[in-house]
Design a protein around this motif. Structure first.
Motif, PDB file in Angstrom:
ATOM      1  N   ALA A 325       0.839  -1.205   0.000  1.00 28.77           N
ATOM      2  CA  ALA A 325       0.000   0.000   0.000  1.00 28.77           C
ATOM      3  C   ALA A 325       0.873   1.253   0.000  1.00 28.77           C
ATOM      4  CB  ALA A 325      -0.918  -0.009   1.220  1.00 28.77           C
ATOM      5  N   SER A 326       1.977   1.214   0.736  1.00 34.26           N
ATOM      6  CA  SER A 326       2.818   2.413   0.824  1.00 34.26           C
ATOM      7  C   SER A 326       3.449   2.733  -0.532  1.00 34.26           C
ATOM      8  CB  SER A 326       3.907   2.232   1.885  1.00 34.26           C
ATOM      9  OG  SER A 326       4.701   1.112   1.599  1.00 34.26           O
ATOM     10  N   SER A 329       0.861   4.534  -2.598  1.00 35.16           N
ATOM     11  CA  SER A 329       0.480   5.894  -2.189  1.00 35.16           C
ATOM     12  C   SER A 329       1.645   6.881  -2.195  1.00 35.16           C
ATOM     13  CB  SER A 329      -0.208   5.888  -0.831  1.00 35.16           C
ATOM     14  OG  SER A 329       0.677   5.454   0.165  1.00 35.16           O
ATOM     15  N   ILE A 330       2.849   6.437  -1.787  1.00 29.56           N
ATOM     16  CA  ILE A 330       3.931   7.429  -1.754  1.00 29.56           C
ATOM     17  C   ILE A 330       5.166   7.003  -2.555  1.00 29.56           C
ATOM     18  CG2 ILE A 330       3.237   8.452   0.462  1.00 29.56           C
ATOM     19  CD1 ILE A 330       5.530   6.875   1.762  1.00 29.56           C
ATOM     20  N   PRO A 363      -5.153   1.546  -1.743  1.00 30.11           N
ATOM     21  CA  PRO A 363      -5.515   2.663  -0.852  1.00 30.11           C
ATOM     22  C   PRO A 363      -6.153   3.803  -1.625  1.00 30.11           C
ATOM     23  CG  PRO A 363      -3.113   2.449  -1.051  1.00 30.11           C
ATOM     24  CD  PRO A 363      -3.709   1.298  -1.806  1.00 30.11           C
TER      25      PRO A 363
ATOM     26  N   THR B 147      -2.739   4.307   4.961  1.00 28.73           N
ATOM     27  CA  THR B 147      -1.808   5.142   4.199  1.00 28.73           C
ATOM     28  C   THR B 147      -1.994   6.652   4.431  1.00 28.73           C
ATOM     29  OG1 THR B 147      -3.241   4.901   2.285  1.00 28.73           O
ATOM     30  CG2 THR B 147      -1.323   3.464   2.382  1.00 28.73           C
ATOM     31  N   PRO B 148      -3.238   7.159   4.620  1.00 26.56           N
ATOM     32  CA  PRO B 148      -3.343   8.613   4.856  1.00 26.56           C
ATOM     33  C   PRO B 148      -2.625   9.057   6.130  1.00 26.56           C
ATOM     34  CG  PRO B 148      -5.468   7.711   4.238  1.00 26.56           C
ATOM     35  CD  PRO B 148      -4.568   6.536   4.479  1.00 26.56           C
ATOM     36  N   PHE B 150       0.328   8.559   6.770  1.00 27.61           N
ATOM     37  CA  PHE B 150       1.681   9.002   6.403  1.00 27.61           C
ATOM     38  C   PHE B 150       1.733  10.537   6.314  1.00 27.61           C
ATOM     39  CE2 PHE B 150       2.015   4.904   3.607  1.00 27.61           C
ATOM     40  CZ  PHE B 150       2.034   4.134   4.741  1.00 27.61           C
ATOM     41  N   ILE B 177       2.028  -1.069   8.151  1.00 29.17           N
ATOM     42  CA  ILE B 177       2.417  -0.796   6.761  1.00 29.17           C
ATOM     43  C   ILE B 177       3.545   0.216   6.658  1.00 29.17           C
ATOM     44  CG2 ILE B 177       0.203  -1.459   5.733  1.00 29.17           C
ATOM     45  CD1 ILE B 177      -0.474   1.518   5.602  1.00 29.17           C
ATOM     46  N   THR B 179       7.333   1.501   6.417  1.00 33.87           N
ATOM     47  CA  THR B 179       8.563   0.947   5.853  1.00 33.87           C
ATOM     48  C   THR B 179       9.635   2.039   5.896  1.00 33.87           C
ATOM     49  OG1 THR B 179       7.992   1.732   3.643  1.00 33.87           O
ATOM     50  CG2 THR B 179       7.281  -0.507   4.200  1.00 33.87           C
ATOM     51  N   VAL B 181      10.770   3.489   3.345  1.00 36.61           N
ATOM     52  CA  VAL B 181      10.310   4.533   2.412  1.00 36.61           C
ATOM     53  C   VAL B 181       9.390   5.515   3.144  1.00 36.61           C
ATOM     54  CG1 VAL B 181       8.950   4.947   0.306  1.00 36.61           C
ATOM     55  CG2 VAL B 181      10.518   3.006   0.414  1.00 36.61           C
ATOM     56  N   VAL B 182       8.517   4.965   3.971  1.00 34.31           N
ATOM     57  CA  VAL B 182       7.592   5.825   4.717  1.00 34.31           C
ATOM     58  C   VAL B 182       8.379   6.681   5.725  1.00 34.31           C
ATOM     59  CG1 VAL B 182       5.578   5.869   6.232  1.00 34.31           C
ATOM     60  CG2 VAL B 182       5.731   4.126   4.449  1.00 34.31           C
ATOM     61  N   TYR B 185       9.814   9.538   3.955  1.00 39.47           N
ATOM     62  CA  TYR B 185       8.766  10.468   3.522  1.00 39.47           C
ATOM     63  C   TYR B 185       8.307  11.348   4.687  1.00 39.47           C
ATOM     64  CZ  TYR B 185       4.273  12.055   1.677  1.00 39.47           C
ATOM     65  OH  TYR B 185       3.221  12.834   1.263  1.00 39.47           O
TER      66      TYR B 185
END
Lengths: 385, 210
Positions: A325-326, A329-330, A363, B147-148, B150, B177, B179, B181-182, B185
């Protein structure tokens, strides 16, 4: 662009039956949220106006150049016309966008986990069975005339069938005509995770007796829904019974034995089971070899090791997943391309036994360009090596 | 290892209750009882790391620990609680009402000696910032399962910067969820999808801010 020699239906079923495909099929787990946003509506609008929400899915399908299958045809629920069946699906408390002040119109519906069922309810379910319990206690959860609930159920089922027909007319198969939770998943979400975990450790025999009292009803509801919708598959919702949550001894006693009973019964009726695994099930994968061959799809959300799944299950069942999902979305389109090609090469090796999909539902805040890259990846890239 | 620590590590709920009550009745220093409970929780953490235990055992041990603390705390005199390992503000990001992961993390962090200021779920950036200002906590934990979240996490980190707190506060994000990457970000210092690993990371962050 790869030259296609199969229809989406033939391609998808070939993958499920472990037969060669012309290319890897792609089937995102789709609800109305991402398409609604893509088509200029809010999530709240898409959810509140089912026809517009469904049309947004169809429009998104067209905008992206099409995909190969719908796991579920739309956003409605296939519930057989019985109080016990509807109770199994709808008891709960969900926060919807647009229904509460302060909750953004662009938000996912969120289930509020709390103790809806009590320890005393366990005794009642054991004594009366699920159907008896549901009929006796309906008023506690829904202070409504049962006829109103049943009419709602009928509308949901009618819409589900209609949505399935829309895809069928485009030669796009819908895989699941029915949605059901395992008994563990149902009880854990309705007792709440902490209380249910305490139940498992404090009175395991009672929990098992409750599951024994429920299981046959769950099987009947699922088969009846699939028969009514005419779509030959069941989406089995699994999250709480895997190795992220519990040791194998608990999985064996409280999850796998019921999963197997359900999936065997579905296979006996000619129905495939799409096992929707949320969270990490890596240690549980070897057990899946005891399920009927070529009658299951192992749908992963990116937390289970999909490469391990391929290694273990490659000659036994199709694997579906698992774009994180990540990433949708990003992530960047380049990252998405690289991830999808890696899946196609490794999980789709031999051009069968793999359906590229989103890890759980796409998402609502996914980037359209990322989604487009995911859909295109299978149309441009064959498994290498 | 002590009988009490072993009972907690083996998830013997009734035995833990009895040992704690007996120790309180016999006048044992309450802080030494707390220390034994914490040692039991450390064994649980070790077993989780070795894959002998899973989330279910973490939940059970956390509930047993909470019950033991509820019995011990009334016997602790003011100032007897000892200095916490570190103060930490914890909450679920705005737009997300999931509380289970956050609550499990809070229990394990408390058991490890952190003082937790829980701002709840659906917490706006200013709620986190205000609580950090009020408590002077040098660690912020933000949880999220959607996800929102993030974007909300990122806005919270930006709010820390705007309030001039970013160089004084370490930020860890957690959830099923998240990671690397997150983490990048959001602009956080660490991430985890695993509560015991989160405790270890928080200990490390606590060492960095001392």
């Amino acid at each position: 662009m790869i030259k296609e020699t199969m229809t989406p239906t033939r391609r998808t079923w070939a993958a499920i039956k472990l037969e060669p495909c012309d290319r890897i099929p792609v089937a995102p787990l789709m609800d109305v949220m991402f398409p609604s946003r893509h088509r200029g509506m809010t999530v709240a609008e898409g959810i509140s106006h089912p026809r517009r929400g469904f049309q947004a899915i169809v429009d998104t399908f067209n905008d992206v150049g099409g995909w190969d299958a719908m796991i579920l045809p739309g956003y409605s629920l296939p519930i057989p016309p019985s109080i016990a069946a509807v109770m199994q699906v709808v008891i709960g408390d969900t926060r919807y966008p647009g229904k509460e002040p302060g909750f953004s119109l662009d938000s996912s519906p969120q289930f509020i986990e709390k103790e809806l069922l009590t320890i005393e309810d366990y005794d009642e379910i054991i004594k009366l069975g699920w159907t008896g319990f549901a009929e006796k206690h309906l008023g506690r959860f829904f202070p409504l005339d049962p006829e109103i609930l049943l009419a709602w159920t009928k509308r949901q089922m009618d819409r589900y069938r209609t949505e399935g027909e829309v895809w069928k007319a485009r030669n796009i198969p819908s895989l699941c005509g029915s949605i059901v939770m395992s008994p563990l998943m149902f009880l854990s979400t309705r007792r709440s995770l902490v209380s249910f975990t305490q139940d498992l450790y404090r009175f395991p025999d009672k929990v098992q007796a409750v599951m024994d009292a429920m299981i046959d009803d769950l099987i009947v509801f699922a088969i009846e829904a699939a028969r009514t919708t005419g779509i030959p598959g069941v989406e089995l919702i699994l999250e709480r019974g895997g190795c992220f949550y519990y040791p194998l001894r608990i999985f064996e006693r409280f999850e796998f034995r019921y999963m197997k009973k359900m999936i065997d019964a579905f296979a006996g009726e000619g129905l495939i089971t799409v096992m929707h695994f949320d969270q990490d099930w890596t240690l549980n994968l070897p057990y899946l070899l005891d399920l009927p061959k070529k009658m299951c799809v192992c749908e992963l959300d990116s937390t289970t090791d999909i490469f391990k799944a391929k290694e273990i299950l490659k000659n036994h069942m199709c694997i579906m997943g698992d774009v994180p999902a990540s990433l949708s979305s990003i992530g960047t389109p380049q990252e998405m391309q690289a991830y999808c090609e890696k899946l196609i090469d490794h999980i789709g090796k031999g051009k069968t036994g793999f359906i590229l999909s989103t890890g759980c539902t796409i998402p609502f805040d996914a980037k359209f360009e990322n989604f487009q890259v995911m859909i295109n990846s299978v149309k441009n890239h064959l498994p290498q090596g | 290892m002590s009988e009490l620590a072993d009972a907690i590590a083996d998830l013997k709920e009734d035995e833990v209750k009895k040992i704690v009550q007996d120790k309180i009745a016999s006048g044992t220093n309450p802080m030494s009882i707390v220390d034994e409970c914490r040692r039991g929780m450390e064994i649980v953490g070790q077993r989780y790391k070795n894959k002998e235990y899973f989330l279910g055992e973490l939940i059970m041990s956390g509930e047993i620990f909470k019950e033991a603390m509820a019995a011990i705390e009334p016997n602790l005199k003011a100032g007897q609680c000892g200095k916490p390992l570190a103060k930490m503000v914890l909450g679920t990001a705005r737009g997300d009402i999931h509380n289970i992961g956050k609550d499990i993390a809070a229990t394990l962090l408390k058991a490890a000696g952190f003082e937790i200021f829980d701002v709840g779920v659906d917490a706006a950036p200013e709620v986190f910032v205000n609580k950090l200002k009020e408590t002077g906590a040098p660690i912020l934990g933000i949880s999220g399962l959607l996800t929102p979240s993030f974007e909300s996490m990122k806005q919270t980190v930006q709010a820390l910067e705007a309030a001039g707190l970013r160089d004084k506060v370490k930020v860890i994000i957690g959830g099923g969820i998240v990671t690397e990457v997150v983490r990048k970000y959001v602009g956080a210092d660490a991430f985890t999808d695993d509560a015991p690993e989160g405790v270890e990371l928080c200990k490390k962050l606590a060492g960095e801010v001392r």
